[in-house]
Design a protein around this motif. Sequence first.
Motif, PDB file in Angstrom:
ATOM      1  N   PHE A 279      34.778  42.025  38.925  1.00  0.00           N
ATOM      2  CA  PHE A 279      34.665  40.757  38.990  1.00  0.00           C
ATOM      3  C   PHE A 279      36.387  40.183  38.670  1.00  0.00           C
ATOM      4  O   PHE A 279      37.004  39.236  39.631  1.00  0.00           O
ATOM      5  N   ALA A 280      36.834  40.715  37.812  1.00  0.00           N
ATOM      6  CA  ALA A 280      38.277  40.595  37.465  1.00  0.00           C
ATOM      7  C   ALA A 280      39.226  40.873  38.679  1.00  0.00           C
ATOM      8  O   ALA A 280      39.998  40.058  38.910  1.00  0.00           O
ATOM      9  N   LYS A 281      38.976  41.838  39.515  1.00  0.00           N
ATOM     10  CA  LYS A 281      39.906  42.276  40.455  1.00  0.00           C
ATOM     11  C   LYS A 281      39.548  41.169  41.729  1.00  0.00           C
ATOM     12  O   LYS A 281      40.298  40.913  42.420  1.00  0.00           O
ATOM     13  N   ASP A 282      38.385  40.750  41.812  1.00  0.00           N
ATOM     14  CA  ASP A 282      37.809  39.959  43.079  1.00  0.00           C
ATOM     15  C   ASP A 282      38.385  38.342  42.665  1.00  0.00           C
ATOM     16  O   ASP A 282      38.872  38.010  43.693  1.00  0.00           O
ATOM     17  N   SER A 283      38.495  38.103  41.539  1.00  0.00           N
ATOM     18  CA  SER A 283      38.688  36.662  41.511  1.00  0.00           C
ATOM     19  C   SER A 283      40.101  36.268  41.733  1.00  0.00           C
ATOM     20  O   SER A 283      41.075  37.004  41.054  1.00  0.00           O
ATOM     21  N   LYS A 284      40.083  35.313  42.608  1.00  0.00           N
ATOM     22  CA  LYS A 284      41.617  35.068  43.250  1.00  0.00           C
ATOM     23  C   LYS A 284      42.241  34.573  41.648  1.00  0.00           C
ATOM     24  O   LYS A 284      43.563  35.124  41.649  1.00  0.00           O
TER      25      LYS A 284
ATOM     26  N   ALA B  71      39.534  44.018  26.709  1.00  0.00           N
ATOM     27  CA  ALA B  71      39.605  42.514  26.582  1.00  0.00           C
ATOM     28  C   ALA B  71      38.983  42.095  25.229  1.00  0.00           C
ATOM     29  O   ALA B  71      39.064  41.254  24.522  1.00  0.00           O
ATOM     30  N   LEU B  72      37.732  43.040  25.067  1.00  0.00           N
ATOM     31  CA  LEU B  72      37.259  42.736  23.715  1.00  0.00           C
ATOM     32  C   LEU B  72      38.135  43.199  22.527  1.00  0.00           C
ATOM     33  O   LEU B  72      38.044  42.443  21.416  1.00  0.00           O
ATOM     34  N   LEU B  73      38.706  44.329  22.610  1.00  0.00           N
ATOM     35  CA  LEU B  73      39.765  44.597  21.494  1.00  0.00           C
ATOM     36  C   LEU B  73      40.840  43.521  21.323  1.00  0.00           C
ATOM     37  O   LEU B  73      41.255  43.195  19.999  1.00  0.00           O
TER      38      LEU B  73
ATOM     39  N   ILE C 249      41.028  41.526  31.701  1.00  0.00           N
ATOM     40  CA  ILE C 249      40.123  42.580  32.094  1.00  0.00           C
ATOM     41  C   ILE C 249      40.644  43.426  33.044  1.00  0.00           C
ATOM     42  O   ILE C 249      40.390  44.684  33.198  1.00  0.00           O
ATOM     43  N   ARG C 250      41.408  42.846  34.123  1.00  0.00           N
ATOM     44  CA  ARG C 250      41.874  43.504  35.341  1.00  0.00           C
ATOM     45  C   ARG C 250      42.785  44.816  35.019  1.00  0.00           C
ATOM     46  O   ARG C 250      42.303  45.712  35.690  1.00  0.00           O
TER      47      ARG C 250
ATOM     48  N   SER D 220      30.419  47.244  32.367  1.00  0.00           N
ATOM     49  CA  SER D 220      31.756  47.530  32.296  1.00  0.00           C
ATOM     50  C   SER D 220      32.320  47.470  33.772  1.00  0.00           C
ATOM     51  O   SER D 220      33.346  46.797  34.233  1.00  0.00           O
ATOM     52  N   GLU D 221      31.571  48.181  34.634  1.00  0.00           N
ATOM     53  CA  GLU D 221      32.020  48.251  36.107  1.00  0.00           C
ATOM     54  C   GLU D 221      31.966  46.486  36.764  1.00  0.00           C
ATOM     55  O   GLU D 221      32.953  46.418  37.242  1.00  0.00           O
ATOM     56  N   HIS D 222      30.941  45.987  36.349  1.00  0.00           N
ATOM     57  CA  HIS D 222      30.698  44.527  36.953  1.00  0.00           C
ATOM     58  C   HIS D 222      32.011  43.693  36.560  1.00  0.00           C
ATOM     59  O   HIS D 222      32.675  42.959  37.283  1.00  0.00           O
ATOM     60  N   ALA D 223      32.421  43.957  35.035  1.00  0.00           N
ATOM     61  CA  ALA D 223      33.471  43.161  34.591  1.00  0.00           C
ATOM     62  C   ALA D 223      34.796  43.464  35.493  1.00  0.00           C
ATOM     63  O   ALA D 223      35.442  42.499  35.875  1.00  0.00           O
ATOM     64  N   VAL D 224      34.960  44.583  35.719  1.00  0.00           N
ATOM     65  CA  VAL D 224      36.117  45.164  36.223  1.00  0.00           C
ATOM     66  C   VAL D 224      36.395  44.419  37.721  1.00  0.00           C
ATOM     67  O   VAL D 224      37.240  43.987  38.327  1.00  0.00           O
TER      68      VAL D 224
END
Length: 2047
Positions: free
Chosen positions: A1112-1117, A1134-1136, A1126-1127, A1106-1110
């Motif tokens: 990643f979502a914040k980093d990706s431009k 996001a899954l829901l 996800i952000r 869950s942490e990695h996903a968040v």
Amino acid sequence: MESAHSLLLNEEAYNQLGEVQKAEFIFEWLRYLEKLLLATSRSDVKEKQKTLVEQLLYLLNSSPGPPTRKLLAKNLAILYSIGDTFSVYETIDKCNDLIRSKDDSPSYLPTKLAAVVCLGSLYKKLGRILGNTFTDTVGNILKAMKSAESQGRYEIMLSLQNILKGLGAAATPCHRDVYKAARSCLTDRSMAVRCAAAKCLLELQNEAIFMWSTDLDSVATLCFKSFEGSNYDVRISVSKLLGTVLAKAIISKHPGAAASRQSIRRATLEEILELLGTGFLRGSSGFLRASGDMLKGTSSVSRDVRVGVTQAYVVFISTLGGAWLEKHFAAFLSHILSLASQSHPKATQTQIDAVCCRRCVSFILRATIGGLLGEKAQIAAAKEICQAIWKLKKVVDAVMSDGNLETRLGSADVAASQHMLVCALQELGNLIHSLGTTAAPLLQDSSAGLLDSVISVILHPSISVRLAAAWCLHCIAVALPSYLTPLLDRCLERLTVLKSSPEAVTGFSFAVAALLGAVKHCPLGIPHGKGKMIMTLAEDLLCSAAQNSRLSAQRTQAGWLLIAALMTLGPAVVSHHLARVLLLWKCVFPASPKDLETEKSRGDSFTWQVTLEGRAGALCAVKSFVSYCGDLLTEEVIQRLLPPLPCAVDLLTQLSSILKTYGSPLKTPSIVYRQRLYELLILLPPETYEGNLCVILKELAADLTASDIQVAASTFLLPPLCHQDDLLILSPLLQENDHRFIEEQLLLGNGIACGSLEYDPYSIYEKDIDGDSVPKPLPPTLSVISSAAKLFGIVCAHVGEAQRLLTLEQLWNSIKHTKGARQQVVQLHVVSSVSGFLKYVAASKGSLGPEEMRRLVLTLVTGALESPNPLLRCAAAEAWARLAQVVDDGGFTAGLAQISFDKLKSARDVVTRTGHSLALGSLHRYLGGMSSSQHLNSCVGVLYTLSQDSTSPDVQTWALHSLSLIIDSAGPLFNAHVEPTLSLIIMLLLNVPPTHAEVHQSLGRCLNALITTLGPELQGNSASMSTLRASCLLGCAVMQDNPDCLVQAQAISCLQQLHMFAPRYVNLSNLVNSLCVNLCSPYLLLRRAVLACLRQLVQREAAEVSEHAVLFAKDSKEKFIPDANIREVGLEGALLTLLDKETDQRLCHDIKETLNHMLTSMAVEKLSLWLKLCKDVLAASADFTTVTCVDTMQEEDGDKGDDDSVLTTRNDEKSHPFTNPRWATRVFAAECVCKIISQCENASSAHFDITLAQEMKKRDSRNDFLVLHLADLIRMAFMAATDHSDQLRLSGLETLLVVIRRFASIPEPEFPGHVILEQYQANVGAALRPAFTSETPPDVTAKACQVCSAWIASGVVSDLNDLRRVHQLLVSSLTKIQAGKEALSHLYNESASTMEILAVLKAWAEVYIIAVQRHKNNKHPLKTTTGSEEGIRRSGSYASDGLLDLVHTDLGTLSRLWLAALQDFALLTLPSEFASQLPVEGGAFYTAETSENAKLHYSNSWALILHATALWLTSTGFVVADPDEGASHLSRPVTPTSMCQGSSSGAPVKSPEDVYTDRVHLILGISVEFLCSLRSDATMESITACLHALQALLDVPWPRCKIGSDQDLGIELLNVLHRVILTRESPSIQLASLEVVRQIICAAQEHVKEKRRSAEVDDGAAEKETLPEFGEGKDTGGLVPGKSLVFATLELCVCILVRQLPELNPKLTGSLGVKATKPQVLAEDGSRLVSAALVILSELPAVCSPEGSISVLPTILYLTIGVLRETAVKLPGGQLSSTVAASLQALKGILSSPMARAEKSHTAWTDLLRSALTTVLDCWDSVDSTHQGLDEVSLLTAITVFILSTSPEVTTIACLQERCIEKFKATLKIKDPMVQIKTYQLLHSIFQYPNPAVSYPYIYSLASCIVEKLQEIDKRKPEDSTEMQIFQEGIKVLEALVTVAEEQHRSQLVSCLLPILVSFLLDENALGTATATMKNVHDFALQNLMHIGPQYSSVFKNVMASSPALKARLEAAIKGNQESVKVKLPTSKHSKNPGKNSSIQLKTNFL
């Protein structure tokens, strides 16, 4: 690989490697470099930049493979973006030079391509920095394209896309050139190039305005052309392009400058739709209406164009979005429906075209309406569709009423409207189906008139429309079960009334069949009587068919259709009609062959049509019976089914001659008849038609090779015969995807129709295989072939060998004798039949037969292995392996393999090589490692060679796929080949062009298989293993970069495997990132792979994922994911969201599982997040329902502080992350809330303790506890419980129930005496009220009843007036159900009303049980309370008694209903052999027909009802009239007449005694039946309730007397309870059982006492001697096991004791003596069980006769003393453990038993008791060595109990007495003060014993010791309270001695006592300075002196006189005391009290 991890390329290491390793090394270095560059500082990069650029350019020149060139280009771009840019121009020039180079050799190609890729990458990254160089570059690239081959064109297109992306608007000068180039590529030969061109154009349209303005038409035409001959990927890419461009044309805002230059007109919606419509209807043939084809009318749009355009429609609408669609829905709908209209004859030229066209239209509607609109908008859309249906209906009505003026034109109109109607009806059905019960308002809305419109269309002249309308009704019924019965009634009524209209007969019979098919989806069912109505109607239709020839065909079909559909209701319904069905079945066929002959000679074409229709229908009905009512297929029924079968088969053989006679009208009926017969035979066991096997086989062979079959329908025949995995790779069209519904038509080829309902109306009631959409049966010509092929396998396996051989030869000849396309068709049919035959034989372990048989099969299969049809090769390879499996002979298998080897070595054509390579793989798959390793080596060698054949990607794909099968099946045998295989895979991955995606997919399969083979060994640390592991990871990395989605899916599943076997080596953050990117991929298989992987990851490390996903979502431009946000909402959110959009069942299941795992591991830590997610999802229900209600709740909570968030979110729509989630998602969210609560239960207790939670929250604001969110929980439950969706209401009520149960007892800190739930009572009431309205379905009402009773029982509300609100709901439902099973609604099955009635009764039972308990609890405490408390208690008890009063008013009714329910339950639990004795009409609340379904509901509720009934019976004390008579009789004694249960039938009146006996037996019977055979699924609740019922029953004398007097009954009960104790570990259940045992023993005691008393009264005058012995053991003392109550009780008690204290079991310890184990303290539950068992043991002697008591006494004493010995542990403060206390209590009970004194048993008892005392003393002796922990006090107390409770002769015997005295002496010497105090207290009681024989020896021996002790204390002066207590107890003992002593000794004793007392007195000076203890001692001594002085005054005076010192001291003390009294009067009082208090307290502590 480690040496590759550096900033610069390690050239030294690189040069030492071989070719393959070099490529690996480079790739690894580039991967590392990409990460490193981003992490390295700018200055370091600049320093090494020059070298790096050189190295990278060197690699660029050394022909890198596709993945390497991509990475290389990326690195160059990153390098320049970080470092200096001045040398970038050089690099660009170099690349351009490479591209211009004239070298065309294949070896130079990779370098050219790499240069192209580099340019794309550089421009993408650096963009406008590169200034104006791009014009040259683009020109250069475009020039190169003219001569490039497909790979070059592909890379150039992608490179141009990147250039455009990087430059943005700056690239305008080149737009036109790029557009031209891309146009030509969009219709390229190579599909990959088309995809790339579409991507390039998609990028271009962002800036190139002309694409969606001036050139719009040509872009559209271009796309249509591109669809021709396309594959799935092209259709996805191009439809995305077309949809986006068209959407842009509508919504774009043109920049002002452009508008001024060229006046661009904005396109209107009509134009755009018109444009798409032309594509759909005319394809790519341009817009010249008069083109030649059109004039000739030959051109039909190719299917792939139509499917492509269909997808473009969906993209177009999706791009515009849901809100746009809502606005323009009407226009959109009319356009889409018009596509299916026949005003476009091209679309629906033939039936086949029409079906395909309808499929496309349905798909567009489903994807847009179903996918984009929320529930509200969907309801509006449904209304629009209704309007459309009405309009179309009007057209038809006009035509039909028109008579025959212009019939020709009219019929065309009708035909034109029919396809539109079908589409509209199907979409309407789907819409309502997906809305579920939320569609209720839509159907209630009279203005829409939905049901009327659908039912009116049932009379449409077209059969397709009638079927679609019927299906629509089916959907409505499944979605809204409450409409099922009314619709069924309405259709049946119409069918009966309109029996003379052919349309009505077929239309309404379809509708009824469809509705019957819906019943299995509606758990509440339909009333049982409907079956009878339908059966009667069907018979009527069949019988009246012959009366009117115009209707006979329709009536026949309708009759059989109804019967066939009726079968789906299952055995319970069908069993009642079976006889009539079998009779009809028998009559439909001629009785004998002779009759059949005469039939043939009579009749004409029409009668035969009707006959065949009827017989096919009958066959279908029987087939339906066999598949749905298997339980009824007894031997007898099968015998009755069989007679018509031979005749049916005879008719089959005659069909061809009948066809010749009567011509083509019979063609279809005869095919349908064949198919129905085959289908039925497939289902029946072959033994049933043994006599006809040969005949059938001949017919089948003829069918399979018939001459008139033109189409090769391989795609529906073969897939079932191929292996699932092979299909995925070898036939991309068969892969599952989101467009399966429309893609299927391409799969079947142009000549074949898609499945559609009109091809087989009988399928309307079947359950569809593909989820919920409409059934899609294939046309009969096709389905008859697949049935024949299937049946062939079965029949062929059962005929004799000769016949088998003959048939196969015949088949082989028919293949040889046909030519061309026909040959392929025949071969296809034959191979599929033979393959089915082999599969059947292999599965049934049969044998093939003689040698020539093998040869024949082999010839057949080999031919197919070399067929050009890939599917046929696939099936043949499977058959090839099955043949080897069936023959099962090593030599034969080796021969087969050899054939393949030879072919592969010699053949050069693709077909042979692919077929035989797969054959090798299949052989391995079915025969494991194929015995010898030599085979394995040859196979692997051959496949290696084939897989490197780069000239043919197909051969590579098949060979690699086959290799993966071998790896899978060879297992450990393959280890030798792992390394070479892995390096082969990596080499191919790095070199095969990306355009050959299928090769990469096969490589992925191989890699996956290899990883599985290596398994956990991958964790190893050896050098070789780490190399293998690195290669695997590298392979995964290459595949992750592959543009093809399915290859990416393979990469993810490989990484998933790696993560399972070697988790440390998989980089989790990278893996999670790639999962997040693909979460919403358009490819279904990729999404499935992502979720399967996520599901595995979160099982181990949910938080990390869950942490990695968040992060990643914040980093990706860029916003990388279109849908998943996800952000903001995290991965969970996001899954829901995904769950809400997804339609694929498997995917949804995986998403739910993933979320469940995440919730389990993280809900407690991230509580607020999870609750917010659930709340946001559920808040959507609030949009629908009463928002007002929610608002009032917010106002209440406003001041609670933690709810501010709620007040803000509602106003601001944007922050609402979930837009209109569907009801299914909301149900899931409600289930999650329940799971969160149960997770918190297992976590900290603060979650359910508000004070603690608030404290911890203050300490650290990050702490979060569930109890702080109570308002949210209640709100969520409320929102769900008041929704439109019934499923959601159920979930909401369940949530509410959980909340009430968990939070009911939590006190409200601010208002003592109240609980926190109390403030929410309005919400609870409001949530429950809607569930009790009349239209609520019974399952919701039943659930609500449960919540009501839980709420009342929870005790949250103490005020009666508040309780009344909820109580009133229960009262209303009670009145509703009083009328029994008849009164409730007739909408559902009778068992539904049973469920509701029982739920109400169960709820009342729970409330009554609680009311009685509270009343009991409140009766006891009132006695002890005082003054002020009394008032509080009063009010409390008022509420609880009030509750009892509330129930009391209805108790009369309730008790009657409860007894009736229990009687029903008792009847239903009887074994099946008593079925004949059950009442015919059923019970009080169930009907006989629905008894099976009713059982379940009874088993859910009987236990509480039983408990309540028992409580009611005990409260009436068995002396009250029956409640039927109302309250008037309550006070009168029972009279026989008042007991008559209203039986007017003149049955004999029962006496009250009999009625009570019946009731007691009812309760006992049910309990014993349940308890003696506890099933594993019996709930704790039921067992406890049952035991409590028995307890309640035995609380009153009358039933006790019943049980006491019936010894067998008592023993049976005890045995049953013994079983319960053995099989259920729960302490509460065991305690409850023991309580019942105790009551049974009490009952027996009472019975024995009563008998003794009456005997004494009767024989008053007679001699005592002659009295007979009562009690067990009579005169002999023998107890017979099984006949003895006492024996049964002993067994049970021993079971409990030994379970808790195994040391008591002499078998275990090997001896009866004392053992060496340490005593132990049992857990609380254990102690309670042991204590209860001891109480029962001590009661046993009283049940026995004196002789009997002698036989049980040793056991009882052994156990009691055993418990004492095993649990006598020293506890602090001298306490006794509860078990010791219980055993002492039991000892006391046993010792003081009257039996000990009864003359018959006296001597024996005395002996036994002495032995027992000896045992206790012996325990002691072993203390020194082993029993260190034994507590002396406990043993001493036991000895004292013996001394005080038995008759003197037991303990006064010298040896025992001495030992006892020894023990006391020894104990007095122990230093422990507590032991001393206790010893003094025990001696005190012994000294006071009235019988001197007992007490004196102790006094003589011990008095002197005590005096010495006291004098010793006197010397030391006590220092603390314990010593003071010892002193006090000692003095008390001496005082007791003084009182007991004889006169002459008394003076001596007093003279001993006085000096000791006086010595503790203090004078006035000392008193001031003394410690508190000393003062207390002083006070105590003084008091005692004041007390003794006057009592023995003479002695006192003497002593004082003889010792002046004493006297002086005494006087000083008295004086001092008076002084202190004067000074501080108040305090002196106090100082005296504490001493007393403390001694009292301590005493109570341990006695």
